[in-house]
Design an enzyme around this catalytic site. Structure first.
Site, mmCIF file in Angstrom:
data_model
loop_
_atom_site.group_PDB
_atom_site.id
_atom_site.type_symbol
_atom_site.label_atom_id
_atom_site.label_comp_id
_atom_site.label_asym_id
_atom_site.label_seq_id
_atom_site.Cartn_x
_atom_site.Cartn_y
_atom_site.Cartn_z
ATOM 1 N N SER A 76 -49.982 -23.402 -0.452
ATOM 2 C CA SER A 76 -50.465 -23.521 -1.832
ATOM 3 C C SER A 76 -51.620 -22.582 -2.162
ATOM 4 O O SER A 76 -51.904 -22.342 -3.330
ATOM 5 C CB SER A 76 -50.878 -24.963 -2.139
ATOM 6 O OG SER A 76 -52.066 -25.297 -1.464
ATOM 7 N N LYS A 92 -58.446 -26.012 -2.692
ATOM 8 C CA LYS A 92 -57.999 -25.313 -3.908
ATOM 9 C C LYS A 92 -59.147 -24.464 -4.429
ATOM 10 O O LYS A 92 -60.258 -24.505 -3.923
ATOM 11 C CB LYS A 92 -57.575 -26.299 -5.005
ATOM 12 C CG LYS A 92 -56.493 -27.283 -4.622
ATOM 13 C CD LYS A 92 -55.158 -26.638 -4.417
ATOM 14 C CE LYS A 92 -54.137 -27.716 -4.007
ATOM 15 N NZ LYS A 92 -52.945 -27.160 -3.451
#
Length: 171
Positions: free
Chosen positions: A39, A82
């Site tokens: 991701s 993230k």
């Protein structure tokens, strides 16, 4: 005999001090993390190992562009990583494959490819952060499960230390 016993206790004491120091460092200062998914590609690859500064955000707040580790808001026993794209008071929007924060287009040289689909606009409340993966088309992030509360922040990702051919500072 007492000399051997003295050496033994000295070793035990040294080992205990080392263990206590290691636990203190890992708990409050730095912690290694393993990257299990794609991701955050291309910034972080699957199986990268990184060092996260756990004290960094005690002195400053996350900035747009910071890569951070946090407790997953849906299941706080899991840690996620993230990139911060929205801070308290910001309005975040994804449109036409571009990120806009407060109606200003943010250049993102770090993303894997342009993302598909639009999102927002969404105003970020006090004590909250909006985070996205760099691999936008293959990332579950704030678009899916919402914002990250400030209390969930673990720390800032600083260094890739493994594999050896990827050692470096995380930009």
């Amino acid at each position: 005999m007492s000399s051997a016993r003295s050496v033994f206790f000295e070793y035990v004491q040294s080992i205990l001090i080392a263990v206590v120091l290691a636990l203190l460092i890992r708990t409050f200062i730095f912690q290694p993390f393993y990257i299990p998914s794609g991701s955050m590609e291309p910034t972080l690859q699957v199986r990268d190992r990184i060092i996260v500064s756990k004290f960094y955000y005690r002195f400053t707040e996350p900035e747009i562009g910071d890569v951070l580790v946090f407790k997953y808001p849906v299941n706080e026993s899991q840690d996620f990583i993230k990139r911060v794209v929205g801070r308290p008071g910001d309005v975040v929007e994804l449109r036409d494959s571009q990120l806009y924060v407060n109606d200003i287009m943010i250049p993102e040289s770090y993303i894997k490819e342009p993302h598909y689909g639009d999102f927002g606009p969404l105003e970020i409340n006090a004590g909250e952060y909006f985070v996205l993966g760099d691999n936008r088309n293959n990332s579950k992030d704030s678009r899916d499960w919402g914002i990250v509360p400030e209390d969930n922040l673990v720390g800032k990702a600083h260094i890739i230390f493994w594999p050896l051919n990827r050692i470096g500072v995380i930009e």
